[in-house]
Design an enzyme around this catalytic site. Sequence first.
Site, mmCIF file in Angstrom:
data_model
loop_
_atom_site.group_PDB
_atom_site.id
_atom_site.type_symbol
_atom_site.label_atom_id
_atom_site.label_comp_id
_atom_site.label_asym_id
_atom_site.label_seq_id
_atom_site.Cartn_x
_atom_site.Cartn_y
_atom_site.Cartn_z
ATOM 1 N N CYS A 80 12.920 -6.938 69.542
ATOM 2 C CA CYS A 80 13.364 -6.107 68.385
ATOM 3 C C CYS A 80 14.164 -7.242 68.270
ATOM 4 O O CYS A 80 15.416 -7.206 69.115
ATOM 5 C CB CYS A 80 13.250 -4.620 69.424
ATOM 6 N N ILE B 25 25.617 1.409 71.815
ATOM 7 C CA ILE B 25 25.235 -0.579 72.900
ATOM 8 C C ILE B 25 25.471 -0.841 71.751
ATOM 9 O O ILE B 25 26.286 -2.310 71.794
ATOM 10 C CB ILE B 25 24.321 0.163 72.908
ATOM 11 N N ARG C 167 4.423 -2.862 71.130
ATOM 12 C CA ARG C 167 5.218 -3.462 72.336
ATOM 13 C C ARG C 167 5.320 -2.397 73.399
ATOM 14 O O ARG C 167 5.611 -2.782 74.235
ATOM 15 C CB ARG C 167 6.136 -3.411 71.502
ATOM 16 N N ASP D 165 18.283 4.073 73.673
ATOM 17 C CA ASP D 165 16.404 3.994 73.050
ATOM 18 C C ASP D 165 16.372 5.011 72.624
ATOM 19 O O ASP D 165 15.307 5.213 72.047
ATOM 20 C CB ASP D 165 15.502 3.776 74.569
ATOM 21 N N ARG E 5 11.612 -9.610 74.212
ATOM 22 C CA ARG E 5 12.855 -10.074 75.004
ATOM 23 C C ARG E 5 12.913 -10.585 75.934
ATOM 24 O O ARG E 5 13.961 -10.839 76.304
ATOM 25 C CB ARG E 5 12.959 -8.619 74.166
ATOM 26 N N ARG F 192 22.459 -10.258 69.605
ATOM 27 C CA ARG F 192 21.643 -9.293 71.127
ATOM 28 C C ARG F 192 22.039 -11.070 72.069
ATOM 29 O O ARG F 192 21.848 -11.758 72.811
ATOM 30 C CB ARG F 192 20.191 -9.051 71.653
ATOM 31 N N PRO F 193 23.545 -11.247 72.198
ATOM 32 C CA PRO F 193 24.085 -12.238 73.321
ATOM 33 C C PRO F 193 23.623 -11.801 74.528
ATOM 34 O O PRO F 193 23.101 -11.001 75.398
ATOM 35 C CB PRO F 193 25.428 -12.078 73.520
ATOM 36 N N ILE F 194 23.706 -13.316 75.875
ATOM 37 C CA ILE F 194 23.292 -12.853 77.405
ATOM 38 C C ILE F 194 24.081 -13.728 77.477
ATOM 39 O O ILE F 194 24.029 -13.920 78.538
ATOM 40 C CB ILE F 194 21.819 -13.660 77.206
ATOM 41 N N ASP F 195 24.854 -13.923 77.261
ATOM 42 C CA ASP F 195 26.717 -14.476 78.289
ATOM 43 C C ASP F 195 26.521 -14.222 79.478
ATOM 44 O O ASP F 195 27.129 -15.187 79.757
ATOM 45 C CB ASP F 195 27.564 -14.384 76.791
ATOM 46 N N GLN F 196 26.757 -13.071 79.049
ATOM 47 C CA GLN F 196 26.767 -12.533 80.892
ATOM 48 C C GLN F 196 26.104 -12.871 81.678
ATOM 49 O O GLN F 196 26.012 -12.660 82.412
ATOM 50 C CB GLN F 196 26.994 -10.976 80.535
ATOM 51 N N LYS G 214 7.939 0.660 80.364
ATOM 52 C CA LYS G 214 8.229 -0.674 80.121
ATOM 53 C C LYS G 214 9.528 -0.958 80.590
ATOM 54 O O LYS G 214 9.150 -2.554 81.420
ATOM 55 C CB LYS G 214 8.422 0.165 78.187
ATOM 56 N N ASN G 215 10.350 -0.611 80.472
ATOM 57 C CA ASN G 215 11.267 -1.273 80.825
ATOM 58 C C ASN G 215 12.005 -1.913 82.903
ATOM 59 O O ASN G 215 12.330 -2.713 82.955
ATOM 60 C CB ASN G 215 13.407 -0.799 80.239
HETATM 61 N N1 EPU Z 1 26.068 -7.918 76.011
HETATM 62 C C1 EPU Z 1 26.507 -8.961 75.439
HETATM 63 N N2 EPU Z 1 26.425 -9.815 76.403
HETATM 64 C C2 EPU Z 1 25.315 -9.970 77.475
HETATM 65 C C3 EPU Z 1 24.266 -8.950 76.797
HETATM 66 C C4 EPU Z 1 24.953 -8.034 76.497
HETATM 67 O O1 EPU Z 1 27.577 -8.653 75.249
HETATM 68 O O2 EPU Z 1 25.375 -10.773 77.955
HETATM 69 C C5 EPU Z 1 25.946 -6.065 75.094
HETATM 70 C C6 EPU Z 1 24.447 -6.078 73.806
HETATM 71 O O3 EPU Z 1 25.098 -7.324 72.948
HETATM 72 C C7 EPU Z 1 24.975 -4.888 74.037
HETATM 73 C C8 EPU Z 1 25.342 -4.112 75.308
HETATM 74 O O4 EPU Z 1 25.726 -5.519 75.967
HETATM 75 O O5 EPU Z 1 25.903 -4.311 73.402
HETATM 76 C C9 EPU Z 1 24.614 -3.519 76.395
HETATM 77 O O6 EPU Z 1 23.402 -4.554 76.381
HETATM 78 P P1 EPU Z 1 22.247 -4.621 77.395
HETATM 79 O O7 EPU Z 1 22.388 -5.626 77.907
HETATM 80 O O8 EPU Z 1 22.653 -3.410 78.117
HETATM 81 O O9 EPU Z 1 20.941 -4.528 77.215
HETATM 82 P P2 EPU Z 1 19.263 -5.687 77.320
HETATM 83 O O10 EPU Z 1 19.266 -5.715 78.010
HETATM 84 O O11 EPU Z 1 19.119 -6.680 76.423
HETATM 85 C C10 EPU Z 1 18.401 -3.495 77.602
HETATM 86 C C11 EPU Z 1 16.552 -2.649 77.938
HETATM 87 C C12 EPU Z 1 16.926 -2.151 75.802
HETATM 88 C C13 EPU Z 1 17.780 -0.943 75.826
HETATM 89 C C14 EPU Z 1 19.718 -1.541 76.634
HETATM 90 C C15 EPU Z 1 20.311 -0.782 76.594
HETATM 91 C C16 EPU Z 1 15.006 -3.835 78.556
HETATM 92 C C17 EPU Z 1 14.278 -4.882 78.233
HETATM 93 N N3 EPU Z 1 15.569 -3.929 77.849
HETATM 94 O O12 EPU Z 1 17.825 -4.091 77.027
HETATM 95 O O13 EPU Z 1 15.401 -1.186 75.007
HETATM 96 O O14 EPU Z 1 18.136 -0.706 74.407
HETATM 97 O O15 EPU Z 1 18.808 -2.303 77.865
HETATM 98 O O16 EPU Z 1 19.403 0.626 77.359
HETATM 99 O O17 EPU Z 1 15.276 -3.088 79.524
HETATM 100 C C18 EPU Z 1 13.595 -1.279 74.011
HETATM 101 O O18 EPU Z 1 13.404 -0.689 75.231
HETATM 102 O O19 EPU Z 1 13.573 -0.722 72.938
HETATM 103 C C19 EPU Z 1 14.867 -2.228 74.239
HETATM 104 C C20 EPU Z 1 15.463 -2.709 73.248
#
Ligand code: EPU
Length: 421
Positions: free
Chosen positions: A120, A330, A400, A308, A96, A125-129, A25-26
């Site tokens: 979910c 995480i 999903r 996960d 997401r 779940r910020p995207i600032d980075q 999926k991811n």
């Molecule tokens: N974070 C920030 N700022 C950012 C991005 C992330 O502070 O800009 C923090 C998050 O809040 C969290 C940590 O960094 O504490 C890690 O977040 P990450 O960005 O790695 O997670 P993600 O990209 O939103 C993906 C998977 C998730 C999985 C996580 C961790 C996808 C679409 N989603 O999420 O998958 O849990 O990586 O491995 O690839 C799932 O499949 O159920 C799922 C939620």
Amino acid sequence: MSSKDKMLITGGHPLVGEITVSGGKNTAVAVIPAALLCNAPCTIENLPDIEDVHALIDILRLLGAKVEYVPECYMRIDASTATGCHVPYSLTRRLRASYYLLGALLGRQGMAEVAYPGGCDFCSRPIDQHLKGFAALGADIHDRGGVVYAKADKLVGNDVFFDVVTVGGTINVMLAAARAQGTTVIYNAAKEPHIVDLANFLNSMGAKVKGAGTDVIRIRGVQELHGCTYTVIPDQIETGTLMIAAAATRGDVTIRGCIPTHMEALTAKLLEMGVRVTENDDSIRVRPQGIQRAVNIKTRVYPGFPTDLQQPMTSLLCMAQGVSTVSETIFEQRFKHLDELRRMGAKIKLMDRTVLIEGVPELYGAPVTVTDLRAGAALVVAGLMAKGVTEIYETSYIDRGYERIEEKLRKLGAEIRREPI
Ligand code: EPU
């Protein structure tokens, strides 16, 4: 979210037999938007037939791309006709990973207007980075009314140092950088298998990505990418969920078509619990051997124990002998499944980010509600373990990310079905 059906599981049947895992999926949710980076057809194989994939098809079509999808065979994406850059909330709220449209559209045409994602909701779940990475490449970013506007006359490669290890941020910057001018270097990059898979897909299209799978990724931008045919890797979280379900029912299950090296963190914990796990090149067999013992788990970025699988693993530990601890490092609030497990007789206490689980001799069926995808997996595992019937509501979260889950489990001997509400 409001599902039209509920899932009914009569627990207590050991899962026995062989099952083939679906595509990741991811990986799928990164590779499909990545096809927007070129103007020639890309054929992607082994995609899971799940809701997230269908939501992305709708988004790509809205942008003007041609998408032909034959589930379980291939998806053919021809982005040569895509001219759109606006993705509304009515579509991004469905998944997401819609945030990958930002990187893909920026890389494609230097312009993206993408509503903040849904998906979910287990914590903030910020995207600032992600946005910091785009800005480093020269994009002008601002947000208004829940929409991120990103624009660059010219994207220019640069160094991007992530403050936290982020899977989504790493993927998004890779997408934007693939066609930027010059070289982008991502430091403190995530190392998950789907990042390597995306790099392989981009390289199959003619991109120059090196170092994926390590914490420094170098992307030398190219002017143009070409079409390709690509097969995505198997889903390590589905593999893990099936391994946990096998252990939870004290069954004997061989999971085929997986990559055992992606599963090391889970395999190590199952062995520590006293579960028998044997590996071949592309299969894993899980069998019982005596008492299952409590263990301590801490989620970590890959290759650590994946967040996960934290929720389904918590269900398994509910009946392990002794006291287990599960610490989530995480996503600080990924615990919405705990109240539901308590309804089923689990003895669980949440202290800050750590769950204390006192093993009980049995769980019993109860009506429970899913709040996010992996909470759904946890409740399915608990339902398979429990005495009596578990009724699971809000099943669309499960759809999903898990392809035909009840069909697969039924094939292994589970008593599981859906009923309209
Ligand atoms: N974070 C920030 N700022 C950012 C991005 C992330 O502070 O800009 C923090 C998050 O809040 C969290 C940590 O960094 O504490 C890690 O977040 P990450 O960005 O790695 O997670 P993600 O990209 O939103 C993906 C998977 C998730 C999985 C996580 C961790 C996808 C679409 N989603 O999420 O998958 O849990 O990586 O491995 O690839 C799932 O499949 O159920 C799922 C939620």
